[in-house]
Design a protein around this motif. Sequence first.
Motif, PDB file in Angstrom:
ATOM      1  N   MET A  37       0.830  -1.203   0.000  1.00 50.30           N
ATOM      2  CA  MET A  37       0.000   0.000   0.000  1.00 50.30           C
ATOM      3  C   MET A  37       0.868   1.258   0.000  1.00 50.30           C
ATOM      4  SD  MET A  37      -2.878   1.154   2.778  1.00 50.30           S
ATOM      5  CE  MET A  37      -3.707   2.737   2.623  1.00 50.30           C
ATOM      6  N   MET A  38       1.912   1.250   0.832  1.00 48.07           N
ATOM      7  CA  MET A  38       2.782   2.425   0.907  1.00 48.07           C
ATOM      8  C   MET A  38       3.574   2.622  -0.383  1.00 48.07           C
ATOM      9  SD  MET A  38       4.256   2.488   4.819  1.00 48.07           S
ATOM     10  CE  MET A  38       4.555   0.728   5.004  1.00 48.07           C
ATOM     11  N   ILE A  39       4.222   1.543  -0.836  1.00 48.65           N
ATOM     12  CA  ILE A  39       5.094   1.661  -2.009  1.00 48.65           C
ATOM     13  C   ILE A  39       4.273   1.833  -3.281  1.00 48.65           C
ATOM     14  CG2 ILE A  39       6.847   0.477  -3.384  1.00 48.65           C
ATOM     15  CD1 ILE A  39       7.638  -0.984  -0.783  1.00 48.65           C
ATOM     16  N   GLY A  40       3.268   0.967  -3.457  1.00 52.19           N
ATOM     17  CA  GLY A  40       2.431   1.054  -4.655  1.00 52.19           C
ATOM     18  C   GLY A  40       1.653   2.352  -4.719  1.00 52.19           C
ATOM     19  N   GLY A  41       1.109   2.769  -3.576  1.00 51.41           N
ATOM     20  CA  GLY A  41       0.358   4.029  -3.547  1.00 51.41           C
ATOM     21  C   GLY A  41       1.233   5.218  -3.876  1.00 51.41           C
TER      22      GLY A  41
END
Length: 289
Positions: A37-41
């Motif tokens: 979620m953090m990296i992809g977002g």
Amino acid sequence: MLSIGGMGIVLVGVFGGYLLAGGKLSVILKALPFELMMIGGAAIGALLIANSIKTVKQALAGIMRVIKGPKWKQADYQDLLCLLYALANVYKKKGALGLEQHVEQPADSPIFQTYPKILKDHFAVAMICDTLRMMTLNLEDPHQIDEYIDRLLEKHHAEDMTPANALQTMADALPALGIVAAVLGVIKTMASINEPPEVLGKMIGGALVGTFLGVFLAYGFVGPLATRLAQIVDEDGRFYHVTKDVLVAIAQGAGPQLAVEIGRGNVPTAVQPSFFELESAVEQAPAVS
């Protein structure tokens, strides 16, 4: 389909080796949703910040383009040469007036209708018709026509490369975003420094998943996708360069047969029809009155 197989090999090679070495997926799977979620977002957000919505859509479509592979096959190059042969033949026999009906309304032209895949390519049709239209208006200097088409091709290639460049920029950013996620995990771990070592070990392992994920996505998937998309853009662009070669040959006064043979010689070897295959295809093409 080769790209899908390659992705499967990447997954099996990395995670298979990890499991065979005694690694446990539980630590990765527990941290994966939050790290992703953090990296992809962040990666998607950065893509939106750095590009127009049109480029973002083209980048997403570019993934499907990689899966499908190059647009133009050997049969398409053969059809292109037959199409240009027919137009050159009309120009030779009937002059500008005979050619006008085909280049003004290509959708209604029996020549273009014979090759529907090429007719659907707006850039190819526009380049052919605009160039021949200028020739009917007495612009017959081959050097001017050469320069005109070169500018068209340069513009088209730059625009077509935009999605690949956007994906490459994302790939370049992913390792750094993975470090960001890992640092946040370390911050979380340091806030729980009073926990026992076995708990801290799992928390640190979860934080390192961020670094792993950023590098893994960048060099295992997004970077190779960007590279392959750029290759496909170059491969598809050869179709338009072959078109240019034939059009310039026509402007130089070459006959229909010689003009398409010049074009055939510049078709990429892997999809190049032979002289006899092209000759047969031209003979079998529907006659246009």
